[in-house]
Write a protein that holds these residues in place. Structure first.
Motif, mmCIF file in Angstrom:
data_model
loop_
_atom_site.group_PDB
_atom_site.id
_atom_site.type_symbol
_atom_site.label_atom_id
_atom_site.label_comp_id
_atom_site.label_asym_id
_atom_site.label_seq_id
_atom_site.Cartn_x
_atom_site.Cartn_y
_atom_site.Cartn_z
ATOM 1 N N ALA A 289 0.932 -1.297 0.064
ATOM 2 C CA ALA A 289 -0.053 0.047 0.090
ATOM 3 C C ALA A 289 0.979 1.304 0.119
ATOM 4 C CB ALA A 289 -0.946 -0.056 1.301
ATOM 5 N N LYS A 290 2.006 1.203 0.863
ATOM 6 C CA LYS A 290 2.963 2.483 0.777
ATOM 7 C C LYS A 290 3.498 2.680 -0.811
ATOM 8 C CE LYS A 290 4.086 2.097 5.547
ATOM 9 N NZ LYS A 290 5.265 1.720 6.635
ATOM 10 N N LEU A 291 3.915 1.404 -1.496
ATOM 11 C CA LEU A 291 4.244 1.585 -2.535
ATOM 12 C C LEU A 291 3.400 2.071 -3.702
ATOM 13 C CD1 LEU A 291 6.498 -1.694 -2.916
ATOM 14 C CD2 LEU A 291 7.389 0.787 -2.455
ATOM 15 N N ARG A 292 1.880 1.922 -3.458
ATOM 16 C CA ARG A 292 1.051 2.337 -4.586
ATOM 17 C C ARG A 292 0.915 3.923 -3.950
ATOM 18 N NH1 ARG A 292 -2.096 -2.139 -2.590
ATOM 19 N NH2 ARG A 292 -3.177 -0.612 -1.624
ATOM 20 N N GLY A 293 1.446 4.425 -3.034
ATOM 21 C CA GLY A 293 1.522 5.894 -2.770
ATOM 22 C C GLY A 293 0.138 6.181 -1.795
ATOM 23 N N GLU A 294 -0.496 4.989 -1.218
ATOM 24 C CA GLU A 294 -1.534 5.471 -0.376
ATOM 25 C C GLU A 294 -1.266 6.423 1.064
ATOM 26 O OE1 GLU A 294 -4.311 4.412 -1.319
ATOM 27 O OE2 GLU A 294 -4.197 2.980 -2.833
ATOM 28 N N GLY A 295 -2.026 7.137 1.250
ATOM 29 C CA GLY A 295 -1.883 8.155 2.186
ATOM 30 C C GLY A 295 -1.931 7.466 3.725
ATOM 31 N N LEU A 296 -1.838 8.325 4.690
ATOM 32 C CA LEU A 296 -1.970 7.786 6.089
ATOM 33 C C LEU A 296 -3.499 7.338 6.551
ATOM 34 C CD1 LEU A 296 -0.440 7.528 8.780
ATOM 35 C CD2 LEU A 296 -1.045 9.830 9.290
ATOM 36 N N GLY A 297 -4.301 8.060 6.041
ATOM 37 C CA GLY A 297 -5.693 7.560 6.328
ATOM 38 C C GLY A 297 -6.018 6.369 5.856
ATOM 39 N N TYR A 298 -5.618 6.151 4.648
ATOM 40 C CA TYR A 298 -6.034 4.689 3.931
ATOM 41 C C TYR A 298 -5.382 3.720 4.797
ATOM 42 C CZ TYR A 298 -6.468 1.330 0.438
ATOM 43 O OH TYR A 298 -6.553 0.052 -0.113
ATOM 44 N N LEU A 299 -3.936 3.906 5.132
ATOM 45 C CA LEU A 299 -3.522 2.654 5.737
ATOM 46 C C LEU A 299 -4.004 2.640 7.115
ATOM 47 C CD1 LEU A 299 0.507 3.937 5.122
ATOM 48 C CD2 LEU A 299 -0.894 2.288 4.087
ATOM 49 N N ILE A 300 -4.415 3.643 7.766
ATOM 50 C CA ILE A 300 -5.086 3.313 8.865
ATOM 51 C C ILE A 300 -6.480 2.749 8.854
ATOM 52 C CG2 ILE A 300 -5.887 4.395 11.172
ATOM 53 C CD1 ILE A 300 -3.492 6.296 11.012
ATOM 54 N N PHE A 301 -7.104 3.237 8.282
ATOM 55 C CA PHE A 301 -8.837 2.831 8.126
ATOM 56 C C PHE A 301 -9.173 1.699 7.338
ATOM 57 C CE2 PHE A 301 -8.871 7.219 9.780
ATOM 58 C CZ PHE A 301 -9.389 7.232 10.914
ATOM 59 N N LYS A 302 -8.184 1.646 6.226
ATOM 60 C CA LYS A 302 -8.358 0.636 5.416
ATOM 61 C C LYS A 302 -7.451 -0.696 5.434
ATOM 62 C CE LYS A 302 -11.791 2.855 3.109
ATOM 63 N NZ LYS A 302 -13.066 2.267 2.773
ATOM 64 N N GLU A 303 -6.507 -0.659 5.954
ATOM 65 C CA GLU A 303 -5.406 -1.798 6.144
ATOM 66 C C GLU A 303 -5.274 -2.152 7.543
ATOM 67 O OE1 GLU A 303 -4.339 -3.249 3.677
ATOM 68 O OE2 GLU A 303 -4.811 -2.035 1.964
ATOM 69 N N ILE A 304 -4.988 -1.114 8.556
ATOM 70 C CA ILE A 304 -4.606 -1.578 9.766
ATOM 71 C C ILE A 304 -5.985 -1.811 10.700
ATOM 72 C CG2 ILE A 304 -3.667 -0.791 11.984
ATOM 73 C CD1 ILE A 304 -1.795 0.674 10.464
ATOM 74 N N LEU A 305 -6.846 -0.941 10.736
ATOM 75 C CA LEU A 305 -8.283 -1.014 11.485
ATOM 76 C C LEU A 305 -8.864 -2.532 11.359
ATOM 77 C CD1 LEU A 305 -9.783 0.243 13.699
ATOM 78 C CD2 LEU A 305 -11.016 1.512 11.966
ATOM 79 N N PRO A 306 -9.099 -2.856 9.849
ATOM 80 C CA PRO A 306 -9.896 -3.967 9.770
ATOM 81 C C PRO A 306 -9.103 -5.326 10.249
ATOM 82 C CG PRO A 306 -9.925 -2.778 7.715
ATOM 83 C CD PRO A 306 -9.047 -2.054 8.697
ATOM 84 N N ASN A 307 -7.914 -5.404 10.326
ATOM 85 C CA ASN A 307 -7.064 -6.379 10.929
ATOM 86 C C ASN A 307 -7.202 -6.303 12.285
ATOM 87 O OD1 ASN A 307 -6.200 -7.983 8.322
ATOM 88 N ND2 ASN A 307 -5.753 -5.857 7.789
ATOM 89 N N ALA A 308 -7.620 -5.384 12.781
ATOM 90 C CA ALA A 308 -7.260 -4.952 14.551
ATOM 91 C C ALA A 308 -8.804 -5.159 15.206
ATOM 92 C CB ALA A 308 -6.536 -3.904 14.825
ATOM 93 N N THR A 309 -9.799 -5.380 14.185
ATOM 94 C CA THR A 309 -10.937 -5.292 14.940
ATOM 95 C C THR A 309 -11.235 -6.339 16.055
ATOM 96 O OG1 THR A 309 -11.868 -4.571 12.708
ATOM 97 C CG2 THR A 309 -13.380 -5.354 14.354
ATOM 98 N N ALA A 310 -10.925 -7.523 16.009
ATOM 99 C CA ALA A 310 -11.205 -8.417 16.892
ATOM 100 C C ALA A 310 -10.718 -8.227 18.268
ATOM 101 C CB ALA A 310 -10.669 -9.853 16.365
ATOM 102 N N PRO A 311 -9.280 -7.927 18.265
ATOM 103 C CA PRO A 311 -8.873 -7.573 19.621
ATOM 104 C C PRO A 311 -9.285 -6.226 20.240
ATOM 105 C CG PRO A 311 -6.966 -7.298 18.306
ATOM 106 C CD PRO A 311 -8.290 -8.249 17.581
ATOM 107 N N LEU A 312 -9.588 -5.298 19.337
ATOM 108 C CA LEU A 312 -10.230 -3.925 20.011
ATOM 109 C C LEU A 312 -11.648 -4.164 20.458
ATOM 110 C CD1 LEU A 312 -8.890 -1.390 17.215
ATOM 111 C CD2 LEU A 312 -8.162 -1.830 19.577
ATOM 112 N N LEU A 313 -12.428 -5.169 19.881
ATOM 113 C CA LEU A 313 -13.922 -5.201 20.349
ATOM 114 C C LEU A 313 -13.714 -6.011 21.631
ATOM 115 C CD1 LEU A 313 -15.731 -6.552 16.978
ATOM 116 C CD2 LEU A 313 -15.952 -4.279 18.373
ATOM 117 N N ALA A 314 -13.008 -7.020 21.818
ATOM 118 C CA ALA A 314 -12.819 -7.456 23.077
ATOM 119 C C ALA A 314 -12.236 -6.563 24.212
ATOM 120 C CB ALA A 314 -11.921 -8.798 22.939
ATOM 121 N N GLU A 315 -11.333 -5.734 23.763
ATOM 122 C CA GLU A 315 -10.964 -4.823 24.672
ATOM 123 C C GLU A 315 -11.915 -3.747 25.009
ATOM 124 O OE1 GLU A 315 -8.409 -2.570 27.312
ATOM 125 O OE2 GLU A 315 -8.340 -4.497 26.386
#
Length: 398
Positions: A289-315
């Motif tokens: 995603a970084k090589l494609r030139g994606e911005g910080l918002g895309y990285l957080i909300f489209k890449e990181i957040l979906p993969n962190a949903t399970a532990p965050l929901l439990a927390e």
């Protein structure tokens, strides 16, 4: 024989029965692996559990009053507790059964995989949510309404000092206790939920930023969080709210409490979000995603957040419990949710005098326990659901 000696003798007797029983079952079953490999502690636990169940059954059928007519509050409260547990189990089973029959294919599959504890937790959360959302329609009176009749005994029996208009009686200044219990769900649970959302927004955003950008921002945020986490949260909240009370009062103090608790609890969310984010940002798809030139918002909300949903929901569930208990504790101390809003922590403090009536009016003595029980029940229910979510997210099979 003293009480301590009786306990010691009883434990020794249980140990002897456990050892003899395990030895006898090994002989009877032909040294089956189930009994051959059973540790003594497990056998002791089985016998102890059987003894406790037998004592519970015996105590359940004890008379509710002695020969002098004095009611045994312990027996009455124990019967109510046992009956409440049985009703809860039956209601949870029915709720799970209906969930397996009604709904979409996905929801039916979810209910088929759901243990009874999670079903009970979801049912309790749904009931609390309905009470909180429709408190104005369900409550017979307003939470601020003061009636001329104060200290009305629960039960609604006029011969005993009750009033049918107030099934749970009134408090010291004449407010309907049933109505305030219902509005307490709206205020206590609603404010705790809003506080948890704010804490997750602050902590999650800063945690993902620190994990993504790293460098000096990560160091500054992490060290600030370490300082805040070094101070006990309840004491720190109490100190800051006491300071805030010098400038604001009433509903403004409640808003200040929400912001203070949200900021303090966001430190725990920050640590989790940063740790999860650090494990995700090193993955290949983040580099792509970084090589494609994606911005910080895309990285957080489209890449990181979906993969962190399970532990965050439990927390989120666990953090909600901590926030909920913190707000109740602060209200019990008088610096939490402010009047005229109804709050369970405040009700426990204000109605604690009714416990003195336990010997002759157990129903009246149970009034402060209702608010405390509402706090405990929601905490247990949320933890049941969180445990199930963690089990599912861990990849373990049913």
């Amino acid at each position: 024989m003293s009480g301590l000696a009786t306990i010691v003798v009883a434990l020794v007797a249980i140990g002897i029965v456990a050892w003899v029983g395990r030895f006898a079952m090994q002989k009877i079953s032909g040294n089956a692996p189930k009994f051959r490999d059973m540790p003594f502690a497990v056998a002791f636990g089985y016998v102890l559990a059987a003894v406790l169940v037998a004592l519970g059954v015996w105590y359940f059928f004890q008379p509710k009053a002695n020969d002098q007519g004095i009611q045994n509050a312990g027996v009455i409260f124990f019967r109510w507790a046992v009956q409440g547990v049985l009703i809860g189990m039956v209601a949870a089973w029915i709720f799970r059964f209906l969930g397996r029959m009604v709904g979409t294919s996905g929801s039916r599959k979810l209910f088929r995989q759901m243990p009874l504890t999670a079903s009970f937790g979801i049912l309790v959360i749904v009931v609390y949510a309905v009470l909180a959302i429709f408190a104005g329609l369900i409550a017979p009176h307003g939470q601020e309404t003061v009636f001329a009749q104060a200290n009305v005994v629960p039960g609604g029996n006029p011969a005993l000092g009750g009033n049918p208009d107030f099934p749970l009686g009134t408090d010291q200044i004449g407010r309907d206790i049933l109505s305030r219990l219902i509005y307490g769900a709206q205020n206590t649970v609603g404010i705790a939920f809003a506080t948890t959302l704010i804490a997750f927004f602050i902590g999650g955003t800063l945690g993902f930023l620190a994990a993504t950008l790293q460098g000096w921002l990560d160091q500054v945020l992490s060290r600030a969080v370490d300082v805040l986490m070094a101070i006990p949260s309840l004491i720190f909240s109490l100190l800051l709210i006491t300071v805030a009370s010098a400038w604001v009062s009433g509903f403004g103090l409640t808003i200040a409490m929400v912001l203070i608790i949200a900021v303090i609890d966001s430190t725990r969310v920050f640590r989790l979000a940063r740790a999860v984010g650090m494990n995700i940002v090193v993955m290949d798809y983040i580099e792509a995603a970084k090589l494609r030139g994606e911005g910080l918002g895309y990285l957080i909300f489209k890449e990181i957040l979906p993969n962190a949903t399970a532990p965050l929901l439990a927390e989120f569930g666990l953090r909600f419990c901590f926030v909920f208990l913190t707000i109740s504790a602060l209200s019990f101390l008088g610096v939490g949710i402010q009047p005229p809003l109804a709050d369970w922590g405040t009700m426990v403090r204000d109605l604690s005098a009714f416990i003195n009536y336990a010997s002759f009016a157990p129903l009246a003595a149970s009034v402060p326990l209702l608010a405390a029980g509402a706090i405990a029940l929601l905490t247990v229910a949320v933890n049941f659901v969180v445990d199930w979510m963690l089990y599912r997210s861990s990849g373990l099979k049913e």
